[in-house]
Design an enzyme around this catalytic site. Structure first.
Site, PDB file in Angstrom:
ATOM      1  N   ASP A 156       0.851  -1.071   0.204  1.00  0.00           N
ATOM      2  CA  ASP A 156       0.066   0.078  -0.042  1.00  0.00           C
ATOM      3  C   ASP A 156       0.868   1.159   0.126  1.00  0.00           C
ATOM      4  OD1 ASP A 156      -1.692  -2.133   0.605  1.00  0.00           O
ATOM      5  OD2 ASP A 156      -3.039  -0.758   1.693  1.00  0.00           O
ATOM      6  N   LYS A 219      -6.996   3.401  -3.692  1.00  0.00           N
ATOM      7  CA  LYS A 219      -7.476   3.492  -2.155  1.00  0.00           C
ATOM      8  C   LYS A 219      -7.633   4.726  -1.898  1.00  0.00           C
ATOM      9  CE  LYS A 219      -5.308   2.167   2.297  1.00  0.00           C
ATOM     10  NZ  LYS A 219      -4.369   1.380   3.026  1.00  0.00           N
ATOM     11  N   LYS A 255     -10.202   0.250  -2.846  1.00  0.00           N
ATOM     12  CA  LYS A 255     -10.224   0.321  -1.307  1.00  0.00           C
ATOM     13  C   LYS A 255     -10.470   1.545  -0.568  1.00  0.00           C
ATOM     14  CE  LYS A 255      -7.094  -1.061   2.529  1.00  0.00           C
ATOM     15  NZ  LYS A 255      -5.574  -1.625   2.973  1.00  0.00           N
TER      16      LYS A 255
END
Length: 319
Positions: A156, A219, A255
């Site tokens: 991430d 995300k 996400k």
């Protein structure tokens, strides 16, 4: 079936040929009708869910959780406990699904990997000088390589919001491409920190920029700022991945992270996924919740549906 790609789609290759072409493309995207976007997100949040569908949605949401601890006080013991909870969220009920992943700092990856060994649970690691992203590219790439070497299945990363907001899109693009390469076989989630991007137009541009650079997931946020995932910004990102797949055949995950704490909230997001991107995204390979406390409420509501009563305060562990 569409798949994720290691690089930008061939049909959009010319877009990233130069800073000028990339800027022209991103600023040529349709402007976002903020009122319409927020109204649609709000209306989808009012959909009623029948009991049988609610039970399915709760189990689906559990399976989509990236169970997260990203604190300076994290210890190996806490990460091991988190891993055990991810593998078996409810020790009293073996029918409860496992979560999708545990998400930790790079120095805790090896501990997390050991804790979830033999299960379907992935280990995700934040990297690239998370959460601010204020570091030289060499430092960011070293951060990524350390996490991957320790066994991370997913990375991430955070974008350089300063560069993005200054309009230096090619710098952001090049960093994502470099991080993707350093990630190797690990799937890459690109974090925009939507609360700092100021406008919906910027969120749409960041979504396309991330996908063009080869993101496997886009995300919303780090969970470390005041405004994190919202129904509206998630809906906008789902529109982007839907349109990107329609144009390229490449599917990218989404996400939302930060601020999603209740089963009711999670189910609202699942409705938005279904109504915006479609059923193909209703799977933890393509949609995740970045959360720490959400899992506890999902387990409490799951037990309520099964028994007709709420359990005591000690039914779930406090993370």
């Amino acid at each position: 079936m569409p798949t994720t790609a290691p690089a930008a789609a061939h049909s959009l290759g010319e877009v990233t040929a130069s800073d000028r072409t990339l800027r022209r493309f991103l600023h040529g995207l349709p402007g976002v009708d903020a009122v319409g976007l927020e109204a649609r997100a709000a209306s989808l949040g009012t959909r009623s869910i029948k009991t049988t569908a609610k039970a399915y949605a709760i189990d689906l949401a559990i399976s989509m959780v990236d169970l997260t601890t990203l604190e300076g006080a994290d210890t190996a013991g806490k990460v091991r406990a988190l891993g055990a909870k991810a593998v078996r969220p409810d020790p009293t009920d073996r029918t409860s699904p496992s979560t999708a992943a545990v998400c930790v700092y790079p120095d805790m990856v090896a501990t997390a990997k050991e804790a979830v060994a033999g299960s379907s649970v992935k280990v995700a690691s934040v990297a690239t000088a998370f959460p601010a992203g204020r570091a030289a590219l060499a430092v960011k790439l070293a951060d990524v390589r350390d996490a991957v070497a320790a066994g991370a299945d997913e990375i991430d990363m955070v974008i350089d919001r300063g560069a993005f907001l200054a309009g230096n899109y090619m710098k952001v693009y090049d960093e994502i491409v470099a991080v993707k390469e350093a990630s190797g076989a690990a799937r890459l989630k690109v974090i925009f920190e939507t609360g700092e991007l100021s406008t919906y137009d910027n969120i749409r541009r960041a979504s396309w920029l991330g996908m063009l650079a080869g993101a496997d997931f886009i995300k919303t946020s780090t969970g470390k700022v005041a405004v994190n995932a919202t129904p509206a910004n998630t809906l906008l990102m789902l529109e982007a991945v839907r349109d990107f797949r329609a144009q390229t055949g490449i599917q990218v995950g989404v996400k939302p992270a930060g601020g999603i704490r209740t089963s009711k909230d999670a189910i609202k997001f699942l409705v938005i996924v279904n109504e915006t991107a479609g059923e193909d995204w209703l799977d933890n390979h393509w949609f995740r919740f970045g959360a720490s406390s959400l899992l506890n409420d999902l387990l409490m509501q799951r037990q309520k549906l099964a028994t007709g009563r709420y359990s005591g305060p000690d039914y779930v562990t406090v993370d």
